[in-house]
Design an enzyme around this catalytic site. Sequence first.
Site, mmCIF file in Angstrom:
data_model
loop_
_atom_site.group_PDB
_atom_site.id
_atom_site.type_symbol
_atom_site.label_atom_id
_atom_site.label_comp_id
_atom_site.label_asym_id
_atom_site.label_seq_id
_atom_site.Cartn_x
_atom_site.Cartn_y
_atom_site.Cartn_z
ATOM 1 N N HIS A 21 0.925 -5.747 2.218
ATOM 2 C CA HIS A 21 1.676 -4.959 3.204
ATOM 3 C C HIS A 21 3.136 -5.402 3.250
ATOM 4 O O HIS A 21 3.474 -6.478 2.754
ATOM 5 C CB HIS A 21 1.033 -5.150 4.583
ATOM 6 C CG HIS A 21 -0.431 -4.851 4.592
ATOM 7 N ND1 HIS A 21 -0.940 -3.632 4.938
ATOM 8 C CD2 HIS A 21 -1.495 -5.631 4.261
ATOM 9 C CE1 HIS A 21 -2.273 -3.657 4.833
ATOM 10 N NE2 HIS A 21 -2.628 -4.857 4.422
ATOM 11 N N HIS B 88 0.832 -1.211 0.000
ATOM 12 C CA HIS B 88 0.000 0.000 0.000
ATOM 13 C C HIS B 88 0.868 1.264 0.000
ATOM 14 O O HIS B 88 2.049 1.223 0.369
ATOM 15 C CB HIS B 88 -0.909 0.005 1.235
ATOM 16 C CG HIS B 88 -0.141 0.012 2.530
ATOM 17 N ND1 HIS B 88 0.402 1.156 3.070
ATOM 18 C CD2 HIS B 88 0.218 -1.011 3.348
ATOM 19 C CE1 HIS B 88 1.035 0.849 4.190
ATOM 20 N NE2 HIS B 88 0.954 -0.462 4.379
#
Length: 202
Positions: free
Chosen positions: A150, A8
């Site tokens: 992530h 992200h």
Amino acid sequence: MNIYLTRHGQTEWNTQGRLQGWQNSPLTEKGRKDAKLLGERLSKIPLDIIYSSSSQRALDTAKIIKGNRNIETIIDDNLREINMGPWEGRILEEIEKENPVEYFNYWNAPHLYVPLKGGEYFEDVQKRSVAVIDKIIKEGKYKNVLVVTHGITLKNILNYYDNKAMENLWDTPFIQGTSLSKIEVRDEGIHVPFFGDTSHLE
């Protein structure tokens, strides 16, 4: 099959040095801009599907990358970041002071890291996230897949497919927000041709 993976974009807690884990903070202006740049880079690739972590920062990043393209997004909890238990939302310096052994192992000896109550082992993250990628590979339905996840989850996935031991988790470069990695699935095997590439950001 080509599986493209990204982390992200930068979030507010990233800029404050706070650990996020399963908690969330919004993307910064830089995080949104970087996601747009990655979207431009990937616009040349005919993506069949996007798999995203269920955390809002990953979903927002996936939406920006997708842009106006009509691509289905599958949301999967197993692509979430490591659960850090009571460390989540807290500043690194505070954690290091209060839990020096756990903090040291987290960053230097991941195979020895024992989480505080409610947290996950690195092995737990690898098991659940690799299961998602394995399912995509075994189904063999797509040619080009994007996975939005992530930093630690991404490292665990790439470490696994690059046949590296858990103790070597941090040996590879730090995963920047919206950097791009790739897993190639071919008849002769699976390999990782590039890892954490940021050429679209520079």
